[in-house]
Design a protein around this motif. Structure first.
Motif, PDB file in Angstrom:
ATOM      1  N   ASP A   1      65.995  39.055  90.812  1.00 44.05           N
ATOM      2  CA  ASP A   1      67.216  39.768  90.042  1.00 44.05           C
ATOM      3  C   ASP A   1      67.563  38.457  88.929  1.00 44.05           C
ATOM      4  O   ASP A   1      68.207  38.665  88.043  1.00 44.05           O
ATOM      5  CB  ASP A   1      68.284  40.048  90.854  1.00 44.05           C
ATOM      6  CG  ASP A   1      67.995  41.200  91.498  1.00 44.05           C
ATOM      7  OD1 ASP A   1      67.571  42.294  90.880  1.00 44.05           O
ATOM      8  OD2 ASP A   1      68.500  41.509  92.800  1.00 44.05           O
TER       9      ASP A   1
ATOM     10  N   THR B   1      57.718  49.832  95.673  1.00 42.89           N
ATOM     11  CA  THR B   1      58.595  50.329  96.596  1.00 42.89           C
ATOM     12  C   THR B   1      58.680  51.730  96.646  1.00 42.89           C
ATOM     13  O   THR B   1      57.742  52.361  95.753  1.00 42.89           O
ATOM     14  CB  THR B   1      60.186  49.829  96.852  1.00 42.89           C
ATOM     15  OG1 THR B   1      60.769  50.186  97.910  1.00 42.89           O
ATOM     16  CG2 THR B   1      60.850  50.132  95.319  1.00 42.89           C
TER      17      THR B   1
ATOM     18  N   LYS C   1      61.173  55.476  96.362  1.00 40.28           N
ATOM     19  CA  LYS C   1      62.568  56.152  96.049  1.00 40.28           C
ATOM     20  C   LYS C   1      63.252  56.261  97.503  1.00 40.28           C
ATOM     21  O   LYS C   1      64.376  56.055  97.432  1.00 40.28           O
ATOM     22  CB  LYS C   1      62.573  57.306  95.269  1.00 40.28           C
ATOM     23  CG  LYS C   1      63.818  58.046  95.038  1.00 40.28           C
ATOM     24  CD  LYS C   1      63.716  59.419  94.559  1.00 40.28           C
ATOM     25  CE  LYS C   1      64.916  59.876  93.937  1.00 40.28           C
ATOM     26  NZ  LYS C   1      64.888  61.296  93.116  1.00 40.28           N
TER      27      LYS C   1
ATOM     28  N   SER D   1      64.436  52.729  98.622  1.00 41.46           N
ATOM     29  CA  SER D   1      65.090  51.993  97.850  1.00 41.46           C
ATOM     30  C   SER D   1      66.287  52.752  96.968  1.00 41.46           C
ATOM     31  O   SER D   1      67.031  52.156  96.243  1.00 41.46           O
ATOM     32  CB  SER D   1      64.155  51.110  97.075  1.00 41.46           C
ATOM     33  OG  SER D   1      63.518  50.155  97.660  1.00 41.46           O
TER      34      SER D   1
ATOM     35  N   GLY E   1      67.008  51.515  92.614  1.00 39.26           N
ATOM     36  CA  GLY E   1      66.128  50.334  93.273  1.00 39.26           C
ATOM     37  C   GLY E   1      64.674  50.636  93.065  1.00 39.26           C
ATOM     38  O   GLY E   1      63.951  49.603  92.866  1.00 39.26           O
TER      39      GLY E   1
ATOM     40  N   ARG F   1      64.204  49.573  89.616  1.00 40.41           N
ATOM     41  CA  ARG F   1      64.409  47.894  89.451  1.00 40.41           C
ATOM     42  C   ARG F   1      63.101  47.256  89.918  1.00 40.41           C
ATOM     43  O   ARG F   1      62.459  46.387  89.217  1.00 40.41           O
ATOM     44  CB  ARG F   1      65.617  47.498  90.361  1.00 40.41           C
ATOM     45  CG  ARG F   1      65.857  46.188  90.133  1.00 40.41           C
ATOM     46  CD  ARG F   1      67.310  45.832  90.587  1.00 40.41           C
ATOM     47  NE  ARG F   1      67.320  46.230  92.124  1.00 40.41           N
ATOM     48  CZ  ARG F   1      67.961  47.064  92.451  1.00 40.41           C
ATOM     49  NH1 ARG F   1      68.623  48.011  91.811  1.00 40.41           N
ATOM     50  NH2 ARG F   1      68.144  47.480  93.844  1.00 40.41           N
ATOM     51  N   VAL F   2      62.578  47.699  90.909  1.00 37.94           N
ATOM     52  CA  VAL F   2      61.318  47.019  91.494  1.00 37.94           C
ATOM     53  C   VAL F   2      60.028  47.313  90.597  1.00 37.94           C
ATOM     54  O   VAL F   2      59.328  46.370  90.224  1.00 37.94           O
ATOM     55  CB  VAL F   2      61.019  47.357  93.019  1.00 37.94           C
ATOM     56  CG1 VAL F   2      59.837  46.747  93.761  1.00 37.94           C
ATOM     57  CG2 VAL F   2      62.100  46.931  93.980  1.00 37.94           C
TER      58      VAL F   2
END
Length: 271
Positions: A103, A124, A126, A129, A133, A136-137
């Protein structure tokens, strides 16, 4: 009942026919096979190149690190992640580990400097995360890492994506994968390789019931049609390493599942 039976048989026949077509259709981007692969690999080692791996805690990243260590292809190997890996085996003693906060990646720009080749296996789901999330990853972290790698001198960036990735897709997973593929491409690396594997066959340490069931269902299909719908994670890792050795004049490469199988199984045919 007879009508239902015939309908089921018809569906099965069509399904098998589709799998056969997928298995035997030519790759869109066939890999460059080489009879002198061993020589090419030895020559590559002499270049004393360095690499980094993102996502080495994941299934692909773990296998990739293991393959790179085994092949002794790079003079320096750096693992970039949010925590250190317990690399206790003597073979891993020279692996450099850089711990970063994804981050706040700008604070760790130095970790991305001085590498010739980058491998990105970040990802990752859904389910694990959440939607935010996952984005974001699989988008933000990947893109920012690629930007820092380019600024740090990386020449060849390798991205693990997914079969069906498409920035215009209505499915979140495939759309995000397609978007980050395109945006990393805009960074203008000297060489940019995208790997689009189908379902990865592996024994995950983390529990993902849906993927476990999918792998069980695909097991007999993978036996009969090995490259149609799936790929063993070990084959993907080998393909990523073999592709680096087989240097290409293409600035951008898109390797679909069948090409990944061909590259990953080269050692079976390289004489």
């Amino acid at each position: 009942m007879p009508g239902l039976w015939w309908f089921s048989i018809s569906v099965l026949v069509v399904f098998v026919a589709v799998l056969y077509q997928l298995e035997n259709s030519p790759s869109v981007e066939p890999p460059r096979m080489a009879n002198d692969f061993n020589t090419k690999e030895e020559d590559y080692k002499k270049l004393n190149k360095s690499c980094f791996i993102l996502g080495a805690t994941g299934e692909t990243g773990q296998e990739l690190l293991k393959e790179i260590i085994h092949r002794q292809l790079f003079s320096k190997i750096t693992v970039i992640g949010r925590r250190k890996l317990p690399l206790e085996d003597e073979a891993y003693k020279d692996v450099v580990q850089e711990v970063v906060d994804f981050d706040k990646l700008d604070d760790s720009a130095a970790a991305f400097q001085g590498h010739d080749v980058g491998f990105c296996c970040l990802g990752t789901t859904k389910a694990k995360s959440g939607e935010a999330g996952f984005i974001r990853v699989d988008h933000d972290y990947v893109l920012k890492s690629a930007q820092l790698a380019k600024a740090g001198g990386c020449k060849h960036f390798n991205l693990e994506s997914s079969k069906g990735a498409d920035k215009g897709s209505s499915f979140l997973y495939l759309r995000v994968k397609g978007e980050v593929e395109a945006e990393v491409g805009e960074l203008d690396f000297e060489r940019y390789t995208i790997f689009r594997p189908a379902v990865l066959l592996c024994d995950r340490k983390e529990s993902r019931p849906t993927e476990w069931m999918t792998r069980k269902v695909l097991a007999p299909i993978a036996y009969m049609f090995p490259s149609a719908l799936s790929v063993p994670v070990k084959v993907l890792a080998k393909a990523m390493v073999n592709n680096v050795v087989l240097q290409s004049d293409q600035k951008a490469e898109l390797l679909e599942n069948k090409a990944i199988h061909m590259l990953g199984n080269m050692e079976k045919t390289k004489g």
